[in-house]
Write a protein that holds these residues in place. Structure first.
Motif, PDB file in Angstrom:
ATOM      1  N   THR A 257       0.793  -1.210   0.000  1.00 54.69           N
ATOM      2  CA  THR A 257       0.000   0.000   0.000  1.00 54.69           C
ATOM      3  C   THR A 257       0.830   1.267   0.000  1.00 54.69           C
ATOM      4  O   THR A 257       0.318   2.345  -0.241  1.00 54.69           O
ATOM      5  CB  THR A 257      -0.901   0.023   1.249  1.00 54.69           C
ATOM      6  N   GLY A 258       2.104   1.220   0.244  1.00 53.90           N
ATOM      7  CA  GLY A 258       2.906   2.433   0.276  1.00 53.90           C
ATOM      8  C   GLY A 258       4.235   2.178   0.937  1.00 53.90           C
ATOM      9  O   GLY A 258       4.790   1.089   0.857  1.00 53.90           O
ATOM     10  N   GLU A 259       4.779   3.212   1.607  1.00 53.71           N
ATOM     11  CA  GLU A 259       6.075   3.083   2.261  1.00 53.71           C
ATOM     12  C   GLU A 259       6.024   2.023   3.343  1.00 53.71           C
ATOM     13  O   GLU A 259       5.121   1.997   4.174  1.00 53.71           O
ATOM     14  CB  GLU A 259       6.478   4.431   2.866  1.00 53.71           C
ATOM     15  N   PHE A 260       7.016   1.155   3.326  1.00 52.06           N
ATOM     16  CA  PHE A 260       7.028   0.031   4.265  1.00 52.06           C
ATOM     17  C   PHE A 260       7.904   0.344   5.467  1.00 52.06           C
ATOM     18  O   PHE A 260       9.013   0.843   5.324  1.00 52.06           O
ATOM     19  CB  PHE A 260       7.554  -1.220   3.564  1.00 52.06           C
ATOM     20  N   ARG A 261       7.387   0.051   6.643  1.00 48.94           N
ATOM     21  CA  ARG A 261       8.160   0.140   7.883  1.00 48.94           C
ATOM     22  C   ARG A 261       7.981  -1.167   8.625  1.00 48.94           C
ATOM     23  O   ARG A 261       6.858  -1.619   8.845  1.00 48.94           O
ATOM     24  CB  ARG A 261       7.682   1.317   8.743  1.00 48.94           C
ATOM     25  N   LEU A 262       9.106  -1.758   9.015  1.00 47.88           N
ATOM     26  CA  LEU A 262       9.055  -3.072   9.640  1.00 47.88           C
ATOM     27  C   LEU A 262       8.234  -3.055  10.923  1.00 47.88           C
ATOM     28  O   LEU A 262       7.551  -4.038  11.242  1.00 47.88           O
ATOM     29  CB  LEU A 262      10.486  -3.556   9.928  1.00 47.88           C
ATOM     30  N   ARG A 263       8.289  -1.948  11.650  1.00 48.43           N
ATOM     31  CA  ARG A 263       7.542  -1.897  12.911  1.00 48.43           C
ATOM     32  C   ARG A 263       6.028  -1.918  12.695  1.00 48.43           C
ATOM     33  O   ARG A 263       5.271  -2.236  13.617  1.00 48.43           O
ATOM     34  CB  ARG A 263       7.941  -0.666  13.714  1.00 48.43           C
ATOM     35  N   ASP A 264       5.580  -1.564  11.476  1.00 47.73           N
ATOM     36  CA  ASP A 264       4.147  -1.572  11.210  1.00 47.73           C
ATOM     37  C   ASP A 264       3.561  -2.983  11.246  1.00 47.73           C
ATOM     38  O   ASP A 264       2.355  -3.151  11.463  1.00 47.73           O
ATOM     39  CB  ASP A 264       3.856  -0.940   9.843  1.00 47.73           C
ATOM     40  N   ILE A 265       4.399  -3.983  10.989  1.00 44.93           N
ATOM     41  CA  ILE A 265       3.898  -5.363  10.995  1.00 44.93           C
ATOM     42  C   ILE A 265       4.523  -6.184  12.117  1.00 44.93           C
ATOM     43  O   ILE A 265       4.464  -7.411  12.103  1.00 44.93           O
ATOM     44  CB  ILE A 265       4.163  -6.059   9.640  1.00 44.93           C
TER      45      ILE A 265
ATOM     46  N   VAL B  67       3.880  -6.829  15.340  1.00 43.90           N
ATOM     47  CA  VAL B  67       3.056  -7.752  16.129  1.00 43.90           C
ATOM     48  C   VAL B  67       2.557  -8.895  15.267  1.00 43.90           C
ATOM     49  O   VAL B  67       2.666 -10.080  15.620  1.00 43.90           O
ATOM     50  CB  VAL B  67       1.877  -7.001  16.769  1.00 43.90           C
ATOM     51  N   ALA B  68       2.003  -8.569  14.091  1.00 47.24           N
ATOM     52  CA  ALA B  68       1.435  -9.604  13.227  1.00 47.24           C
ATOM     53  C   ALA B  68       2.499 -10.553  12.696  1.00 47.24           C
ATOM     54  O   ALA B  68       2.264 -11.758  12.547  1.00 47.24           O
ATOM     55  CB  ALA B  68       0.698  -8.953  12.060  1.00 47.24           C
TER      56      ALA B  68
ATOM     57  N   ALA C 115       4.227 -27.234  32.375  1.00 53.89           N
ATOM     58  CA  ALA C 115       5.057 -26.668  31.302  1.00 53.89           C
ATOM     59  C   ALA C 115       4.313 -26.734  29.972  1.00 53.89           C
ATOM     60  O   ALA C 115       4.388 -25.806  29.146  1.00 53.89           O
ATOM     61  CB  ALA C 115       6.382 -27.420  31.201  1.00 53.89           C
ATOM     62  N   TYR C 116       3.575 -27.820  29.759  1.00 56.69           N
ATOM     63  CA  TYR C 116       2.794 -27.947  28.530  1.00 56.69           C
ATOM     64  C   TYR C 116       1.625 -26.967  28.521  1.00 56.69           C
ATOM     65  O   TYR C 116       1.201 -26.511  27.452  1.00 56.69           O
ATOM     66  CB  TYR C 116       2.296 -29.385  28.371  1.00 56.69           C
ATOM     67  N   ALA C 117       1.102 -26.637  29.687  1.00 56.44           N
ATOM     68  CA  ALA C 117       0.028 -25.640  29.770  1.00 56.44           C
ATOM     69  C   ALA C 117       0.542 -24.263  29.374  1.00 56.44           C
ATOM     70  O   ALA C 117      -0.142 -23.500  28.678  1.00 56.44           O
ATOM     71  CB  ALA C 117      -0.561 -25.616  31.184  1.00 56.44           C
ATOM     72  N   VAL C 118       1.770 -23.925  29.808  1.00 53.83           N
ATOM     73  CA  VAL C 118       2.386 -22.666  29.387  1.00 53.83           C
ATOM     74  C   VAL C 118       2.515 -22.637  27.862  1.00 53.83           C
ATOM     75  O   VAL C 118       2.186 -21.645  27.204  1.00 53.83           O
ATOM     76  CB  VAL C 118       3.769 -22.489  30.041  1.00 53.83           C
ATOM     77  N   ALA C 119       2.990 -23.738  27.298  1.00 56.95           N
ATOM     78  CA  ALA C 119       3.134 -23.834  25.853  1.00 56.95           C
ATOM     79  C   ALA C 119       1.786 -23.730  25.149  1.00 56.95           C
ATOM     80  O   ALA C 119       1.678 -23.100  24.085  1.00 56.95           O
ATOM     81  CB  ALA C 119       3.820 -25.152  25.484  1.00 56.95           C
ATOM     82  N   LEU C 120       0.752 -24.328  25.735  1.00 60.01           N
ATOM     83  CA  LEU C 120      -0.577 -24.294  25.137  1.00 60.01           C
ATOM     84  C   LEU C 120      -1.113 -22.864  25.058  1.00 60.01           C
ATOM     85  O   LEU C 120      -1.664 -22.446  24.027  1.00 60.01           O
ATOM     86  CB  LEU C 120      -1.530 -25.181  25.945  1.00 60.01           C
ATOM     87  N   VAL C 121      -0.935 -22.112  26.130  1.00 54.24           N
ATOM     88  CA  VAL C 121      -1.377 -20.710  26.126  1.00 54.24           C
ATOM     89  C   VAL C 121      -0.634 -19.925  25.041  1.00 54.24           C
ATOM     90  O   VAL C 121      -1.228 -19.129  24.299  1.00 54.24           O
ATOM     91  CB  VAL C 121      -1.151 -20.071  27.513  1.00 54.24           C
ATOM     92  N   ALA C 122       0.671 -20.153  24.926  1.00 51.42           N
ATOM     93  CA  ALA C 122       1.469 -19.444  23.916  1.00 51.42           C
ATOM     94  C   ALA C 122       1.016 -19.798  22.500  1.00 51.42           C
ATOM     95  O   ALA C 122       0.893 -18.918  21.632  1.00 51.42           O
ATOM     96  CB  ALA C 122       2.949 -19.770  24.102  1.00 51.42           C
ATOM     97  N   VAL C 123       0.755 -21.081  22.260  1.00 51.38           N
ATOM     98  CA  VAL C 123       0.341 -21.523  20.923  1.00 51.38           C
ATOM     99  C   VAL C 123      -1.025 -20.949  20.552  1.00 51.38           C
ATOM    100  O   VAL C 123      -1.248 -20.513  19.416  1.00 51.38           O
ATOM    101  CB  VAL C 123       0.328 -23.066  20.863  1.00 51.38           C
ATOM    102  N   VAL C 124      -1.950 -20.950  21.499  1.00 51.50           N
ATOM    103  CA  VAL C 124      -3.277 -20.370  21.231  1.00 51.50           C
ATOM    104  C   VAL C 124      -3.137 -18.882  20.895  1.00 51.50           C
ATOM    105  O   VAL C 124      -3.773 -18.374  19.955  1.00 51.50           O
ATOM    106  CB  VAL C 124      -4.217 -20.580  22.434  1.00 51.50           C
ATOM    107  N   GLY C 125      -2.278 -18.180  21.631  1.00 53.44           N
ATOM    108  CA  GLY C 125      -2.032 -16.773  21.323  1.00 53.44           C
ATOM    109  C   GLY C 125      -1.458 -16.587  19.934  1.00 53.44           C
ATOM    110  O   GLY C 125      -1.857 -15.669  19.196  1.00 53.44           O
ATOM    111  N   ALA C 126      -0.532 -17.465  19.538  1.00 54.61           N
ATOM    112  CA  ALA C 126       0.048 -17.387  18.199  1.00 54.61           C
ATOM    113  C   ALA C 126      -1.013 -17.609  17.134  1.00 54.61           C
ATOM    114  O   ALA C 126      -1.039 -16.924  16.101  1.00 54.61           O
ATOM    115  CB  ALA C 126       1.173 -18.417  18.057  1.00 54.61           C
TER     116      ALA C 126
END
Length: 415
Positions: free
Chosen positions: A8-16, A18-19, A171-182
């Motif tokens: 769409t225009g000028e690209f800035r790495l910080r704009d993406i 999080v995604a 430990a797997y529960a921590v990983a599960l929360v992270a994966v769902v967030g991803a």
């Protein structure tokens, strides 16, 4: 959904940021949280040491087996949906790991996690390759690799804090929360509308055709990537092995390993900038040369201070090469059928990662640990020479790059 900034225009790495890098960081946290406890969980559920070692290796085995199917999946449904599918599969595997049923249920869960990691990594790389302008490609992919390394670095600490109160399975529960967030973040990533025509054409591509059309790249730079991955994977083994050999305590080993990992994780950003400005050789060759040097020097160390120094060199060498495998794969990949190409590219990386520790073990058994470390360091020398010979002068352009073919016998037809 909105289109990526590069369209769409000028690209800035910080704009993406999080995604693009959030899912990678969270997937890294998931891996870091689970990798230290997989074999311990297997033994806790009644598995022998041999069975536990096999289950621990299933992450890598699953990746090797699913790289090519991952490319086919991303080609057909797109990178964004592939990342969502990977999150769902990984979450399913983690749930199986949490359930205290049997050691083989754990094995199935670990295999699913390894398969999902392959799908996610390939889709994320393919998406960024298309979304980011070519002149910033190395920075983007180095940051992608760096965010995953930071996640792997943080994961064990987060898991350790939770396990202190709730036991090993948490430990797997921590990983599960992270994966769902991803998965949630990946679901909101903009589709690449410009890929629609390429994807339609890509569905006609085949693995055999991709190997045939790009055989020179795979035989040359693919071999270099295999060598690089062999020495990289071996570095994770040689530090604790040599530390134990010279009589250092477990706590000293952990400190050395942690400091080396911190240096590794801190150097990914400069690496990408150097690659974008001066080319891929400016990072690939020093990375492998310094890595080889650290392997040669390690058998000469005899105490904590000297081993710390060599380990810091090793961490720095690996860190400056952050993203080099993904960047070269992106440079060499065609716009049509890119995910399928990258799936094949990852096979060279994963096979190399499996080969390095095996060679180290064989030479150590036949000669000595010091000899095994030095011989394994030879992978770095060979990789540096291969990169010097086969990385094109300007590989960083948005077209597939043909490299020189390896020599063939006189009188025979060229490959």
């Amino acid at each position: 959904m909105s289109r990526p900034p590069s369209q769409t225009g000028e690209f800035r790495l910080r704009d993406i940021a999080v995604a693009a890098f959030g899912p990678s960081l969270l997937f890294g946290i998931s891996q870091g949280a689970t990798l230290p406890v997989i074999t311990l969980t297997a033994i806790d559920r009644g598995g022998s040491v041999a069975v536990a070692a096999f289950i621990g290796a299933l992450i890598g085995i699953a990746s090797i087996l699913t790289n090519i199917p991952s490319g086919m999946l991303a080609t057909r449904i797109g990178e964004r949906l592939s990342m969502v599918v990977a999150a769902v599969v990984s979450a399913s595997g983690l749930i199986l790991c949490i359930l205290p049923i049997s050691v083989w249920t754990l094995a199935v869960g670990v295999f699913l996690m390894g398969s999902a990691s392959s799908v996610f990594s390939l889709a994320r790389q393919s998406y960024l390759t298309e979304a980011v302008p070519v002149h910033m490609r190395a920075r983007a992919l180095s940051t992608l690799g760096g965010s995953a390394r930071i996640g792997v670095f943080l994961g064990p600490f987060l898991a350790a804090a939770v396990m202190h109160f709730f036991g090993m399975s948490s430990a797997y529960a921590v990983a599960l929360v992270a994966v769902v967030g991803a998965g949630v973040i990946a679901y909101g990533v903009p589709d690449l509308d410009s890929r629609a025509s390429d994807r339609a054409a890509s569905t006609e591509a085949t693995t055999r055709g991709m190997l045939r059309d790009h055989r020179r790249v795979f035989l040359t730079l693919g071999t270099a990537i295999l060598l690089l991955s062999a020495i990289r994977q071996s570095r994770q083994v040689v530090i604790p092995l040599w530390a134990a050999h010279i009589g250092l305590s477990g706590s000293a080993v952990s400190i050395i390993y942690g400091v080396a990992g911190a240096i590794d994780a801190a150097t990914f950003c400069p690496a990408g900038k150097v690659m974008d400005r001066y080319g891929r050789k400016a990072v690939a060759i020093p990375c492998m040369a310094l890595m080889a040097l650290s392997f040669v020097l390690m058998p000469l160390t005899h105490g904590f201070a000297s081993l710390v120094g060599v380990s810091l060199l090793m961490g720095f060498a690996n860190g400056i090469g952050s993203g080099i495998v993904m960047t070269l794969g992106a440079d060499m990949s065609p716009s049509v059928g890119r995910p399928m190409f990258l799936g094949l590219w990852r096979e060279f990386s994963d096979v190399g990662a499996a080969t390095g520790p095996v060679v180290l073990s064989l030479v150590t058994g036949l000669a000595s640990l010091g000899a095994g470390i030095v011989v394994t360091g030879g992978f770095g020398v060979a990789a540096a020479l291969a990169f010097w010979r086969w990385i094109p002068p300007r590989a960083d352009r948005d077209e597939p790059v043909e490299v020189s073919a390896p020599p063939h016998p006189p009188g025979s037809p060229p490959p």
